[in-house]
Every structure is written in C-alpha cells, then in structure tokens.
Design a protein around this motif. Structure first.
Motif, short mmCIF file in Angstrom:
data_model
loop_
_atom_site.label_atom_id
_atom_site.label_comp_id
_atom_site.label_asym_id
_atom_site.label_seq_id
_atom_site.Cartn_x
_atom_site.Cartn_y
_atom_site.Cartn_z
N GLY A 1 0.83 -1.21 0.00
CA GLY A 1 0.00 0.00 0.00
C GLY A 1 0.86 1.26 0.00
O GLY A 1 0.55 2.24 -0.69
N ALA A 2 1.96 1.24 0.76
CA ALA A 2 2.86 2.38 0.81
C ALA A 2 3.53 2.61 -0.55
O ALA A 2 3.71 3.76 -0.99
CB ALA A 2 3.91 2.18 1.89
N ILE A 3 3.89 1.52 -1.23
CA ILE A 3 4.47 1.66 -2.57
C ILE A 3 3.46 2.30 -3.52
O ILE A 3 3.80 3.17 -4.33
CB ILE A 3 4.94 0.29 -3.10
CG1 ILE A 3 6.16 -0.18 -2.31
CG2 ILE A 3 5.28 0.37 -4.58
CD1 ILE A 3 6.69 -1.52 -2.74
N LYS A 4 2.20 1.87 -3.41
CA LYS A 4 1.18 2.46 -4.27
C LYS A 4 0.99 3.94 -3.97
O LYS A 4 0.84 4.76 -4.88
CB LYS A 4 -0.15 1.71 -4.09
CG LYS A 4 -1.25 2.24 -5.00
CD LYS A 4 -2.36 1.24 -5.13
CE LYS A 4 -3.41 1.71 -6.12
NZ LYS A 4 -4.42 0.69 -6.41
N VAL A 5 1.02 4.31 -2.70
CA VAL A 5 0.93 5.74 -2.33
C VAL A 5 2.11 6.50 -2.92
O VAL A 5 1.96 7.64 -3.39
CB VAL A 5 0.89 5.89 -0.79
CG1 VAL A 5 1.05 7.35 -0.40
CG2 VAL A 5 -0.42 5.34 -0.24
N LEU A 6 3.28 5.89 -2.91
CA LEU A 6 4.47 6.52 -3.49
C LEU A 6 4.26 6.78 -4.99
O LEU A 6 4.56 7.87 -5.49
CB LEU A 6 5.69 5.63 -3.28
CG LEU A 6 7.01 6.11 -3.88
CD1 LEU A 6 7.45 7.41 -3.22
CD2 LEU A 6 8.10 5.05 -3.73
N PHE A 7 3.71 5.80 -5.69
CA PHE A 7 3.45 5.98 -7.12
C PHE A 7 2.40 7.07 -7.34
O PHE A 7 2.54 7.90 -8.25
CB PHE A 7 2.97 4.67 -7.73
CG PHE A 7 4.08 3.79 -8.21
CD1 PHE A 7 4.66 4.00 -9.45
CD2 PHE A 7 4.55 2.74 -7.43
CE1 PHE A 7 5.69 3.19 -9.90
CE2 PHE A 7 5.57 1.91 -7.87
CZ PHE A 7 6.16 2.14 -9.12
N LEU A 8 1.34 7.08 -6.53
CA LEU A 8 0.31 8.10 -6.68
C LEU A 8 0.87 9.49 -6.39
O LEU A 8 0.52 10.47 -7.06
CB LEU A 8 -0.87 7.79 -5.76
CG LEU A 8 -1.67 6.53 -6.09
CD1 LEU A 8 -2.79 6.33 -5.08
CD2 LEU A 8 -2.23 6.60 -7.50
N GLY A 9 1.75 9.57 -5.39
CA GLY A 9 2.40 10.85 -5.10
C GLY A 9 3.24 11.32 -6.26
O GLY A 9 3.26 12.51 -6.60
N MET A 10 3.94 10.38 -6.88
CA MET A 10 4.76 10.72 -8.06
C MET A 10 3.88 11.24 -9.19
O MET A 10 4.21 12.24 -9.86
CB MET A 10 5.53 9.48 -8.50
CG MET A 10 6.26 9.64 -9.82
SD MET A 10 6.98 8.08 -10.39
CE MET A 10 7.53 8.56 -12.03
#
Length: 383
Positions: A302-311
């Motif tokens: 989930g944190a990796i997905k948040v990182l991608f969405l932030g990018m």
C-alpha cells in the motif's frame, strides 16, 4: 455533504451487513479451507464480497441523484453480473472459459451499451482518436486484464482491500474536485464499503472477499480508470486538476496488480508452464517468505502504491512520453529490488538452517514430509 453522506452510509451498511454475511457463510459451511496454494492456516468464510456490494449499492444509490442513474445503469448491471459470477465460482469453481465468457458479457454492457471505452491516446505515440473497432478491442483487453489482475492480487489478508481503497479514494477525490459529482459519489461509495470490509478482513481475517468481491471491484476500478483517462484527456490544458499524462496516470492506479500479473505470467512461460497454472510466486508470497506478516505486506505494498500516486500527482504536468517510461522504469526497479532481497534473505536462511536430515518430518504412514520453511525456501530458490 454528499461526500460525507455517501461515505457514512456505505461504511455503516458495510459494518452491519458483513457480520451477517459471515454468520450466513458459516451456517452454510461455505469456507475457504487451508492447504495447497492457500497461505492461511484455518478455515475462513469466503464471499465477503457480498457485504461489500450490498454496502456499495446502499451508499451509492442512497445519495446519487436520480437523474444520474440512467447514465450508469449498464455499469451497475455489469458489476452485478460479475458479483454473481464470482459468487458461483466461490461455490462451485467455474471453468476459466466459462468465467471469461461471463466477464465478456459484463464488459459488453459497459463498453458497447454504456459507451465507456478508450476513445483516444490524446497524442501519445502520435495517436489521437482511435477507430471504433480498435477502441472496442483495446477497451475489452484493458477490462479483462485489469479485472483479472486485481483478482490475482487478492492473496492475503487486507491486501486487495487496501489497494482497492487507495484507488477508489484517489478517483473519488479527483472526480469530486473536477465537478464530476456522480462519478465521485460512486467511487466514494465503493471506498466506504471497502473501509468497512477491511475491519473484518485485516489480519487475522474473519472473512475473505473471494471472487464475489475481487471480480466486480477489479472491473469497477478499471472502468473508472477509463473514465479518468477520457475526462482528463478532454480537459482544457490549463485546467487546475488536469493530468497531462492521462493514460499513464490512470494505469498507475493498478500498477502493483498489473506488474505482479505480468511478472508471474512471464516467469511461468520462461519455465515452460502455462501462464495460467497456479503457484505461489506472486509478489506477496515472496514478501511473506522474507518473514513479513499479512498486515506488514499489505501496508508495504500500500505504501508503494501511495508513493506511485504521489509521483503521479507531483508530475501531473509531464506528458505521456516522459511519464510512461518513468513509471515503467520505477516499477521494474522496485520489482527487481524485491526479487533480489528476497532471494538473498532465503539463501541466508538456507545456510543457517539445520542439516537436510532434520528438515523433514516422518508421518505416521511412513511418508516423508518437508517442513513448511523447507518448501518455502525451495520454491523461492527455484525461481
């Protein structure tokens, strides 16, 4: 006000309905048994997707303006069909071909009758409006791929619910912010139902969503990704919330599911197996073999997905030709890093493990059975 009403209604209905679904499943003895490829150690009620869909429809239809029903009637019918297909598969284990036919019927309603499809590349690769035949073919391919990739990621407690909630939350906020109220309400209705489900699905899970939930939710996210791409692509270039790489930004909402499915398929083909043959080579299986628990893996991905969405948000002004290779490169880098670290950890465990004679147990019938850690280590080392 509609946002709050939708979230509260779907969340509250979910909290009330899902325990009743669990009791009904236990009474009917429709349980997901451990063993084989399953990583849970006890019998758990499946088909929690029933509660998710009931909460979603209650929250959405309870706050969606009547004038907007007709615009999405085919979409609502499609996710209902997929929920029934998933329900039957959870009960009887449908053949893959029969499941695909049912999915194509549902997707026909969305793409052809509902006219929700990929209509243009908006200049990506020099392509603008697509011929209708290519538009239909590409839209069917996208719905089949994304729906089933979400279905495949549903392999441990809390993971699919977490990834789905993040996608629905992002889409709901974006649609509401850009004035697409009906679309925002629908997405937030699903968000509320998934949040309620996660309370019962977080490790140790009291219920699984099963195909009853993963198929319609996967289709749900895929359809709204197509809407996100279309509405974004048609926005004026100076619009405040416009993403100038709508295709890459939309697909990023399913980046973990898509990457995992492609990686697993390629791995199976490389080893001479059918890409559809079941195994325990998904990214969440690898992370668990590193020693992480269900909740840790769900939070990590989930944190990796948040990182991608932030990018994606920070780079919303970049065009497709810059964003697409950036997202693909970052995805491959993350996946490769996980593979390398996993193999290193498992090999360290093998070196520190007892002699081979102590790594197997003798069963009462004389058969020799490897310990759990042994077959896990061997499965990773084979990759």
């Amino acid at each position: 006000m509609q946002v709050v009403l939708t979230l509260i209604l779907s969340f509250t209905v979910g909290l009330m309905v899902i325990p009743m679904v669990i009791l009904w499943i236990k009474k009917k003895n429709i349980l997901d048994l451990p063993g084989g490829r399953k990583i849970h150690k006890r019998s758990v009620p499946s088909m929690g997707g029933i509660g998710i869909m009931v909460a979603f429809f209650a929250g959405t239809l309870g706050s969606l303006p009547v004038s907007d029903y007709s615009n999405y009637i085919y979409f609502f019918c499609a996710v209902t069909i997929l929920a029934f297909i998933g329900f039957w598969d959870d009960r009887k284990d449908m053949r893959a071909g029969h499941k695909l036919i049912g999915q194509l019927v549902a997707f026909f309603l969305v793409i052809v009758l509902g006219d929700i499809r990929i209509e243009s590349f908006y200049g990506f690769l020099g392509i603008h409006e697509l011929p209708i035949s290519i538009s239909y073919a590409l839209s069917f391919f996208m719905l089949v791929g994304l729906t089933n990739s979400f279905n495949l990621i549903d392999g441990l407690d809390g993971l699919a619910g977490t990834l789905g909630a993040l996608s629905c939350g992002f889409l709901g906020v974006w649609f509401m912010s850009t004035g697409f109220t009906a679309e925002g309400i629908i997405c937030l209705g699903m968000l509320g139902s998934l949040m309620a489900f996660l309370i019962y699905n977080w490790h140790p899970a009291k219920v699984f969503m099963g195909d009853t939930g993963s198929l319609p939710i996967g289709c749900f996210i895929a359809v709204f990704i197509m809407l996100f791409i279309r509405e974004n692509g048609e926005m004026h270039p100076s619009a405040v919330y416009k993403f100038h790489a709508p295709i890459t930004s939309g697909l990023t909402l399913m980046v973990i599911c898509s990457y995992d499915t492609l990686r697993v398929f390629l791995r199976r083909i490389r080893r001479g197996k059918s890409p559809f043959s079941p195994d325990k080579s998904h990214v969440h299986h690898f992370l668990m073999r590193m020693g992480y628990g269900h909740d840790q893996v769900a939070m990590f991905l989930g944190a990796i997905k948040v990182l991608f969405l932030g990018m994606v948000i920070m780079c919303s002004g970049m065009n497709e030709h810059l964003m697409f290779p950036s997202v693909v490169g970052l995805t491959i880098a993350f996946g490769s890093l996980i593979n390398v670290v996993t193999l290193r950890r498992v090999r360290e465990k093998v070196r520190k493990s007892p002699p081979i004679s102590q790594r197997y147990t003798l069963k009462s019938n004389g058969a020799i059975k490897p310990t759990k850690s042994t077959w896990e280590e061997e499965a990773v080392l084979e990759s």
